[in-house]
Every structure is written in structure tokens, then in C-alpha cells.
Write an enzyme that holds these catalytic residues in place. Structure first.
Site, PDB file in Angstrom:
ATOM      1  N   CYS A   1       0.723  -1.428   0.167  1.00 39.78           N
ATOM      2  CA  CYS A   1      -0.049  -0.033  -0.171  1.00 39.78           C
ATOM      3  C   CYS A   1       0.966   1.302  -0.053  1.00 39.78           C
ATOM      4  O   CYS A   1       0.274   2.283  -0.188  1.00 39.78           O
ATOM      5  CB  CYS A   1      -0.833   0.008   1.008  1.00 39.78           C
ATOM      6  SG  CYS A   1      -2.001  -1.574   1.394  1.00 39.78           S
TER       7      CYS A   1
ATOM      8  N   HIS B   1      -3.011   6.876   3.359  1.00 42.20           N
ATOM      9  CA  HIS B   1      -3.542   5.990   2.738  1.00 42.20           C
ATOM     10  C   HIS B   1      -5.045   5.699   3.049  1.00 42.20           C
ATOM     11  O   HIS B   1      -5.253   5.755   4.374  1.00 42.20           O
ATOM     12  CB  HIS B   1      -2.632   4.674   2.836  1.00 42.20           C
ATOM     13  CG  HIS B   1      -3.058   3.358   2.620  1.00 42.20           C
ATOM     14  ND1 HIS B   1      -3.761   3.007   1.366  1.00 42.20           N
ATOM     15  CD2 HIS B   1      -3.092   2.385   3.334  1.00 42.20           C
ATOM     16  CE1 HIS B   1      -4.070   1.862   1.419  1.00 42.20           C
ATOM     17  NE2 HIS B   1      -3.713   1.332   2.530  1.00 42.20           N
TER      18      HIS B   1
ATOM     19  N   ASN C   1     -10.435   0.054   0.632  1.00 39.52           N
ATOM     20  CA  ASN C   1      -9.033   0.179   0.435  1.00 39.52           C
ATOM     21  C   ASN C   1      -8.359  -0.247  -0.789  1.00 39.52           C
ATOM     22  O   ASN C   1      -8.673  -1.588  -1.025  1.00 39.52           O
ATOM     23  CB  ASN C   1      -8.379  -0.844   1.736  1.00 39.52           C
ATOM     24  CG  ASN C   1      -6.887  -0.764   1.993  1.00 39.52           C
ATOM     25  OD1 ASN C   1      -6.196  -0.251   0.796  1.00 39.52           O
ATOM     26  ND2 ASN C   1      -6.486  -1.045   3.134  1.00 39.52           N
TER      27      ASN C   1
HETATM   28  O1  UT7 Z   1      -4.016  -1.316   3.730  1.00 40.22           O
HETATM   29  C1  UT7 Z   1      -3.366  -2.201   4.302  1.00 40.22           C
HETATM   30  C2  UT7 Z   1      -3.197  -2.435   5.590  1.00 40.22           C
HETATM   31  N1  UT7 Z   1      -4.498  -3.165   6.433  1.00 40.22           N
HETATM   32  C3  UT7 Z   1      -5.127  -2.224   7.298  1.00 40.22           C
HETATM   33  O2  UT7 Z   1      -4.536  -1.114   7.454  1.00 40.22           O
HETATM   34  C4  UT7 Z   1      -6.083  -2.884   8.022  1.00 40.22           C
HETATM   35  C5  UT7 Z   1      -6.103  -2.305   9.499  1.00 40.22           C
HETATM   36  N2  UT7 Z   1      -6.985  -2.996  10.258  1.00 40.22           N
HETATM   37  C6  UT7 Z   1      -8.371  -2.643  10.130  1.00 40.22           C
HETATM   38  O3  UT7 Z   1      -8.900  -1.965   9.380  1.00 40.22           O
HETATM   39  C7  UT7 Z   1      -9.291  -3.582  11.065  1.00 40.22           C
HETATM   40  O4  UT7 Z   1      -8.559  -4.177  12.006  1.00 40.22           O
HETATM   41  C8  UT7 Z   1     -10.301  -4.263  10.352  1.00 40.22           C
HETATM   42  C9  UT7 Z   1     -11.509  -3.563   9.635  1.00 40.22           C
HETATM   43  C10 UT7 Z   1      -9.797  -5.596   9.650  1.00 40.22           C
HETATM   44  C11 UT7 Z   1     -11.212  -5.060  11.698  1.00 40.22           C
HETATM   45  O5  UT7 Z   1     -11.671  -4.407  12.278  1.00 40.22           O
HETATM   46  P1  UT7 Z   1     -11.412  -4.241  14.054  1.00 40.22           P
HETATM   47  O6  UT7 Z   1     -12.228  -3.259  14.772  1.00 40.22           O
HETATM   48  O7  UT7 Z   1     -10.103  -4.305  14.534  1.00 40.22           O
HETATM   49  O8  UT7 Z   1     -12.102  -5.846  14.442  1.00 40.22           O
HETATM   50  P2  UT7 Z   1     -11.401  -7.063  15.303  1.00 40.22           P
HETATM   51  O9  UT7 Z   1     -10.375  -7.717  14.354  1.00 40.22           O
HETATM   52  O10 UT7 Z   1     -10.655  -6.511  16.554  1.00 40.22           O
HETATM   53  O11 UT7 Z   1     -12.798  -7.658  15.593  1.00 40.22           O
HETATM   54  C12 UT7 Z   1     -13.669  -7.242  16.440  1.00 40.22           C
HETATM   55  C13 UT7 Z   1     -14.927  -8.324  16.211  1.00 40.22           C
HETATM   56  C14 UT7 Z   1     -14.387  -9.868  16.419  1.00 40.22           C
HETATM   57  O12 UT7 Z   1     -15.514 -10.422  17.223  1.00 40.22           O
HETATM   58  P3  UT7 Z   1     -15.369 -10.867  18.809  1.00 40.22           P
HETATM   59  O13 UT7 Z   1     -13.935 -11.699  18.793  1.00 40.22           O
HETATM   60  O14 UT7 Z   1     -15.222  -9.591  19.424  1.00 40.22           O
HETATM   61  O15 UT7 Z   1     -16.503 -11.667  18.979  1.00 40.22           O
HETATM   62  C15 UT7 Z   1     -14.611 -10.343  14.914  1.00 40.22           C
HETATM   63  O16 UT7 Z   1     -14.794 -11.514  14.723  1.00 40.22           O
HETATM   64  O17 UT7 Z   1     -15.328  -8.293  14.919  1.00 40.22           O
HETATM   65  C16 UT7 Z   1     -15.556  -9.274  14.384  1.00 40.22           C
HETATM   66  N3  UT7 Z   1     -15.505  -9.091  12.922  1.00 40.22           N
HETATM   67  C17 UT7 Z   1     -16.437  -8.803  12.187  1.00 40.22           C
HETATM   68  N4  UT7 Z   1     -17.805  -8.823  12.398  1.00 40.22           N
HETATM   69  C18 UT7 Z   1     -18.425  -8.705  11.393  1.00 40.22           C
HETATM   70  C19 UT7 Z   1     -14.151  -9.176  12.226  1.00 40.22           C
HETATM   71  N5  UT7 Z   1     -14.590  -8.875  10.998  1.00 40.22           N
HETATM   72  C20 UT7 Z   1     -15.964  -8.563  10.852  1.00 40.22           C
HETATM   73  C21 UT7 Z   1     -16.981  -8.247   9.775  1.00 40.22           C
HETATM   74  N6  UT7 Z   1     -18.148  -8.348  10.135  1.00 40.22           N
HETATM   75  N7  UT7 Z   1     -16.426  -8.370   8.634  1.00 40.22           N
END
Ligand code: UT7
Length: 318
Positions: free
Chosen positions: A111, A244, A274
Site C-alpha cells: 500500500c 492511505h 482500501n
Molecule cells: O492497507 C493495508 C493495511 N491494512 C489495514 O490497514 C487494516 C487495518 N485493520 C483494520 O482496518 C481493522 O482491524 C479491520 C477492519 C480489519 C477489523 O476491524 P477491528 O475493529 O479491528 O475488528 P477486530 O478484528 O478487532 O474484531 C472485532 C470483532 C471480532 O469479534 P469478537 O471476537 O469480538 O466476537 C471479529 O470476529 O468483530 C468481528 N469481525 C466482524 N464482524 C462482522 C471481524 N470482521 C468482521 C466483519 N463483520 N466483517
């Protein structure tokens, strides 16, 4: 002689993938995606639409915006993580289709790639080796997304952006800082095509979202300040930061760390998701179209990505 951005061009595929579409594919919801990422929809390339096709369209848009002839282009530095083939490079294919000449090559810094490409092309122009350079960021990421993995498939989209660079009397690119820390290589990577019961057999993105998120908010602020210091420009003089577009919450958190308001932080992730290396030129073009960029303004372009890599460039708009 300083290098300036003469124009910006973009292209996004016509296909739209909405949050409602994704609700039918994985256990997710429109509300979760909007609240946790800020994304409402993303573009998806057609099966017969390649990374090179997107790049050519974005380059043509940039060249026509500046009233420049494609055949006068004497350098193409193209950034992508999703090349149509390992070789020849997308840049060489683009060169042939534009009727351009001179060196043409791809760079890969995930990225952050657009900023790596910009810094390289800046050095060519600065050295008098190029008078009309194209810097392109182009991706068909949806071709390497696993649409069964809700942690990644809701985030990524396809698109391309390009800028034309050339020598300028004043203003232009004032500094770039680039970095890489390979110890974070496993936090976001492309796994080779997996065979097996699910039979996907194609490469796919794997990501530890939470850890990348933490890194991102810190590095965006840090790289911005480093590039400003190198350019001898103060943060108060910056009218627009184009980060980004990975997650609206990352953009907000980086703005808070820097102590700047949301009006300074470009944010168009809602419509494109993204798009990796295409996201900075896509956001820059939308800012230009919205009348947020004027001659003499100081801008910061800043990004991060797999590697882990990061970069920031300070420029004065011509
Ligand atoms: O450009 C390259 C670099 N990439 C990035 O910059 C990505 C950076 N990271 C992010 O943008 C975020 O971490 C994500 C959007 C990928 C995920 O969001 P988050 O707020 O960090 O979620 P998390 O991984 O901490 O998960 C929180 C909860 C989990 O459930 P529990 O364990 O709390 O029950 C996940 O299983 O949300 C759940 N979850 C979802 N729920 C509904 C994870 N993805 C989803 C989803 N829909 N798509």
C-alpha cells in the site's frame, strides 16, 4: 530543479460491491462495516479487466487533464501488488499502449508503493533524466481476496490513480521519507494459492487487522512529522493531508495524534474501500475535484502497508 505534480488522473471499474452484497457472502452487516471501517461500497474489476487496463485508463485521465501527449512520456514508474503477470511489468504494457518511451518498471511496496514510486520518479526528474514522468498506482485486489474471510473481504477494492510529474520553477515535491521494517512481514501478506477441499487454488490476502491497525495509527503521524521536518515545513502550514485509505478510524486516529481536524484529513474510503497503492491518488483527485487544493498549498501524502512499509511526501501544489 524541483519536481511538481502536473495533474492527477483516476479510473475505477464500473462494478460496485456493496455492504449488502457482502452480507449475503459472509457473516457480517452493513452497520458493522460502516462503523468499524467507514466503507459503504467498493469497486470490483470485471473478470476480463486487468490491472494494466485500470492503469492505462488512469494514466490517460491524468495526461488529458494536463493537456499532455502520451507519446511525450519518457518514464513510467508503476506500483502494484497485483500485476497481470510477473513479467513483463505492467509499466511496460502501459508504455506500449500509450506509445510512450524511456524506462518503464514496476515497484512493489504494497500500500506504500505509490509513495515509493513517486520518490523514485522525483529523483529522475530532479536529475534531469525525465521531463514527463507518469507515476501510477493500480490494483485489482479483489482477485486475491478470499470472499469467505470476513476479516479481509469487506475491506479491499479495485482502482487506479496516476500523476504526471515534470520539472517546475518553484514549489513541487519538497521531501519524501520512506521506511520498511521486515519484522512485521507476517502481519499482512499474500499466501500462495491453496489447493484442498475449498479448491480456491489462488493466492489470497491474510491479515492480522488489529496489529496492522495499531501500527498504522502510529506510523502515519510519525512519518508525516518526519517528512515535514525534512522539508522544513511546519504542520500549521499544511492545508491537506492525504493518507492511505485503509480504514476511516485509522485516518481519524492519525489526525487526532497530529492534533489536526478532520477537514485536514482527506477521506474518501466510503466509496472505494482500501485500494492499496491506488488509494492516495484516488483521494488526491477527489480533493482536487472538491476544490480543496490550491496553488501554493502545502500537502502531505502519507501511507503504510505490508512489509511493513511506510512513507510520506511533502509538496507545494503548483
Ligand atoms: O492497507 C493495508 C493495511 N491494512 C489495514 O490497514 C487494516 C487495518 N485493520 C483494520 O482496518 C481493522 O482491524 C479491520 C477492519 C480489519 C477489523 O476491524 P477491528 O475493529 O479491528 O475488528 P477486530 O478484528 O478487532 O474484531 C472485532 C470483532 C471480532 O469479534 P469478537 O471476537 O469480538 O466476537 C471479529 O470476529 O468483530 C468481528 N469481525 C466482524 N464482524 C462482522 C471481524 N470482521 C468482521 C466483519 N463483520 N466483517
Amino acid at each position: 530543479m524541483p519536481t511538481s505534480i502536473k495533474s492527477v488522473g483516476t479510473y475505477v471499474p464500473a462494478g460496485v460491491l456493496t455492504n449488502a452484497d457482502l452480507e449475503k457472502m459472509v457473516e457480517t452487516s452493513d452497520t458493522w462495516i460502516r462503523e468499524r471501517t467507514g466503507i459503504v461500497e467498493r469497486r470490483i474489476a470485471a473478470a476480463d479487466e486487468g490491472t494494466t487496463d485500470l492503469a492505462v485508463a488512469a494514466a490517460q485521465d491524468a495526461l488529458s487533464a494536463a493537456g499532455l501527449r502520451p507519446e511525450d512520456t519518457d518514464l513510467i514508474v508503476l506500483s502494484t501488488s497485483t500485476p497481470d503477470s510477473t513479467f513483463p511489468s505492467c509499466a511496460s504494457r502501459v508504455q506500449e499502449r500509450l506509445g510512450a518511451h524511456g524506462p518503464a518498471f514496476d515497484v512493489q511496496a504494497a500500500c506504500t508503493g505509490f509513495l515509493y514510486a513517486l520518490d523514485i520518479a522525483d529523483k529522475f526528474v530532479n536529475a534531469g533524466e525525465s521531463r514527463q514522468a507518469l507515476v501510477i498506482g493500480t490494483e485489482t485486489l479483489t482477485k486475491i481476496v478470499n470472499f469467505k474471510d470476513r476479516g479481509t473481504c469487506v475491506v479491499f477494492g479495485d482502482g487506479a490513480g496516476a500523476v504526471v510529474l515534470g520539472p517546475s520553477e518553484s514549489g513541487g515535491i519538497k521531501s519524501c521519507v520512506l521506511g520498511s521494517d521486515g519484522s512485521g512481514g507476517d502481519l499482512i501478506y499474500v499466501a500462495p494459492g491453496a489447493e484442498g477441499p475449498e479448491g480456491r487454488g489462488r493466492p489470497e490476502i491474510r491479515m492480522d487487522g488489529r496489529k496492522v491497525f495499531r501500527f498504522a495509527t502510529e506510523i502515519l503521524a510519525q512519518a508525516t512529522l518526519q517528512a515535514l521536518e525534512k522539508a522544513d515545513v511546519s504542520l500549521e502550514d499544511v492545508t491537506l493531508i492525504v493518507p492511505h485509505q485503509a480504514n476511516a478510524r485509522i485516518i481519524e486516529a492519525a489526525g487526532k495524534r497530529l492534533g489536526v481536524g478532520p477537514e485536514i484529513m482527506a477521506n474518501n474510503i466510503a466509496h472505494y474501500g482500501n485500494t492499496s497503492t491506488a488509494s492516495i491518488p484516488l483521494a488526491l483527485k477527489d480533493s482536487v475535484k472538491a476544490g480543496r487544493v490550491h496553488k501554493g498549498d502545502h500537502l502531505v501524502l502519507v501511507g503504510f502497508g505490508a512489509g511493513l512499509t511506510w512513507g510520506a511526501c511533502v509538496l507545494e501544489w503548483e
